[in-house]
Design a protein around this motif. Structure first.
Motif, PDB file in Angstrom:
ATOM      1  N   PHE A   1      -2.795  -9.492  47.975  1.00 19.00           N
ATOM      2  CA  PHE A   1      -3.722  -8.975  46.970  1.00 19.00           C
ATOM      3  C   PHE A   1      -3.339  -7.549  46.599  1.00 19.00           C
ATOM      4  N   ASP A   2      -2.998  -6.733  47.586  1.00 16.36           N
ATOM      5  CA  ASP A   2      -2.605  -5.350  47.314  1.00 16.36           C
ATOM      6  C   ASP A   2      -1.329  -5.286  46.476  1.00 16.36           C
ATOM      7  N   ASP A   3      -0.406  -6.219  46.682  1.00 15.10           N
ATOM      8  CA  ASP A   3       0.799  -6.263  45.852  1.00 15.10           C
ATOM      9  C   ASP A   3       0.442  -6.534  44.394  1.00 15.10           C
ATOM     10  N   VAL A   4      -0.516  -7.418  44.172  1.00 14.18           N
ATOM     11  CA  VAL A   4      -0.962  -7.717  42.810  1.00 14.18           C
ATOM     12  C   VAL A   4      -1.602  -6.469  42.194  1.00 14.18           C
ATOM     13  N   LEU A   5      -2.422  -5.779  42.967  1.00 10.16           N
ATOM     14  CA  LEU A   5      -3.038  -4.543  42.476  1.00 10.16           C
ATOM     15  C   LEU A   5      -1.966  -3.556  42.036  1.00 10.16           C
TER      16      LEU A   5
ATOM     17  N   ASP B   1     -12.593 -11.882  42.819  1.00  9.47           N
ATOM     18  CA  ASP B   1     -12.529 -13.309  42.526  1.00  9.47           C
ATOM     19  C   ASP B   1     -11.064 -13.760  42.549  1.00  9.47           C
ATOM     20  N   HIS B   2     -10.592 -14.148  43.720  1.00 12.47           N
ATOM     21  CA  HIS B   2      -9.195 -14.540  43.865  1.00 12.47           C
ATOM     22  C   HIS B   2      -8.871 -15.807  43.078  1.00 12.47           C
ATOM     23  N   THR B   3      -9.865 -16.653  42.850  1.00  8.51           N
ATOM     24  CA  THR B   3      -9.634 -17.864  42.067  1.00  8.51           C
ATOM     25  C   THR B   3      -9.265 -17.501  40.631  1.00  8.51           C
TER      26      THR B   3
ATOM     27  N   VAL C   1       3.713 -18.424  40.629  1.00 10.67           N
ATOM     28  CA  VAL C   1       3.063 -19.603  41.215  1.00 10.67           C
ATOM     29  C   VAL C   1       2.884 -19.389  42.721  1.00 10.67           C
ATOM     30  N   GLY C   2       3.903 -18.850  43.381  1.00 11.40           N
ATOM     31  CA  GLY C   2       3.799 -18.571  44.811  1.00 11.40           C
ATOM     32  C   GLY C   2       2.705 -17.564  45.129  1.00 11.40           C
ATOM     33  N   THR C   3       2.617 -16.516  44.324  1.00 14.76           N
ATOM     34  CA  THR C   3       1.575 -15.506  44.541  1.00 14.76           C
ATOM     35  C   THR C   3       0.194 -16.093  44.300  1.00 14.76           C
ATOM     36  N   ALA C   4       0.057 -16.906  43.249  1.00 17.57           N
ATOM     37  CA  ALA C   4      -1.234 -17.559  42.988  1.00 17.57           C
ATOM     38  C   ALA C   4      -1.649 -18.418  44.182  1.00 17.57           C
ATOM     39  N   ASP C   5      -0.696 -19.161  44.737  1.00 18.76           N
ATOM     40  CA  ASP C   5      -0.999 -19.997  45.905  1.00 18.76           C
ATOM     41  C   ASP C   5      -1.365 -19.149  47.115  1.00 18.76           C
ATOM     42  N   ALA C   6      -0.696 -18.015  47.276  1.00 20.35           N
ATOM     43  CA  ALA C   6      -0.999 -17.131  48.411  1.00 20.35           C
ATOM     44  C   ALA C   6      -2.429 -16.596  48.306  1.00 20.35           C
ATOM     45  N   LEU C   7      -2.833 -16.173  47.113  1.00 24.88           N
ATOM     46  CA  LEU C   7      -4.183 -15.630  46.951  1.00 24.88           C
ATOM     47  C   LEU C   7      -5.248 -16.701  47.125  1.00 24.88           C
ATOM     48  N   ARG C   8      -4.925 -17.914  46.707  1.00 24.92           N
ATOM     49  CA  ARG C   8      -5.861 -19.023  46.811  1.00 24.92           C
ATOM     50  C   ARG C   8      -5.890 -19.571  48.241  1.00 24.92           C
ATOM     51  N   GLY C   9      -4.797 -19.376  48.966  1.00 22.94           N
ATOM     52  CA  GLY C   9      -4.702 -19.867  50.335  1.00 22.94           C
ATOM     53  C   GLY C   9      -3.919 -21.162  50.455  1.00 22.94           C
ATOM     54  N   MET C  10      -3.705 -21.831  49.326  1.00 26.35           N
ATOM     55  CA  MET C  10      -2.942 -23.084  49.305  1.00 26.35           C
ATOM     56  C   MET C  10      -2.689 -23.450  47.848  1.00 26.35           C
ATOM     57  N   PRO C  11      -1.737 -24.342  47.615  1.00 28.03           N
ATOM     58  CA  PRO C  11      -1.536 -24.814  46.241  1.00 28.03           C
ATOM     59  C   PRO C  11      -2.781 -25.537  45.734  1.00 28.03           C
ATOM     60  N   ASP C  12      -3.073 -25.349  44.456  1.00 29.75           N
ATOM     61  CA  ASP C  12      -4.223 -26.013  43.850  1.00 29.75           C
ATOM     62  C   ASP C  12      -3.740 -27.256  43.126  1.00 29.75           C
TER      63      ASP C  12
END
Length: 136
Positions: A107-111, A34-36, A62-73
């Motif tokens: 995603f792998d970087d976050v892991l 669940d990337h969201t 914030v940049g990583t969150a946007d990357a996982l989401r695909g765009m800024p929310d």
């Protein structure tokens, strides 16, 4: 629920109580692919970083969150608040550089950062890009 509770902790000035809740939210989001959820937890962790006077880390998250989401929310006010606060603390150039570093993460970087092993694909089936053929 963990992310909401963590934001309440932050509102009460208790960033250290929020951190383990958010780390758990990241783990649960990863387990469910669940990337969201992972993105929302990273935004909340950006607020933890801001509370700890680390706006550079906040911008990266914030940049990583946007990357996982695909765009800024743009519908997530907490993400916009984190961006504004980090940008105000760092200035535009430093914020942009830190944000881009975060945006380049995967995603792998976050892991790796959270010490999480990649879970098996949902249902134990390897996923393919749309249009991919199993025999191709």
């Amino acid at each position: 629920m963990l992310i909401t509770r963590a934001f309440l902790d932050l509102d009460e000035g208790d960033a250290e109580r929020a951190r383990p809740r958010l780390e758990q939210a990241v783990r649960l989001g990863v387990e469910g692919y669940d990337h969201t959820t992972v993105s929302a937890a990273l935004v909340a962790l950006a607020h933890v970083a801001l509370a700890g006077d680390d706006p550079k880390r906040a911008a990266e998250l914030v940049g990583t969150a946007d990357a996982l989401r695909g765009m800024p929310d743009l519908s997530f006010p907490e993400a916009l608040d984190a961006e504004r606060a980090a940008r105000a603390a760092l200035g535009d150039a430093a914020y942009t550089a830190a944000y881009r570093r975060g945006r380049g993460r995967t995603f792998d970087d976050v892991l790796e950062e959270f010490g999480i092993t990649r879970p098996p694909a949902p249902g134990g089936v390897l996923t393919r890009p749309s249009g991919g053929r199993p025999d191709a």
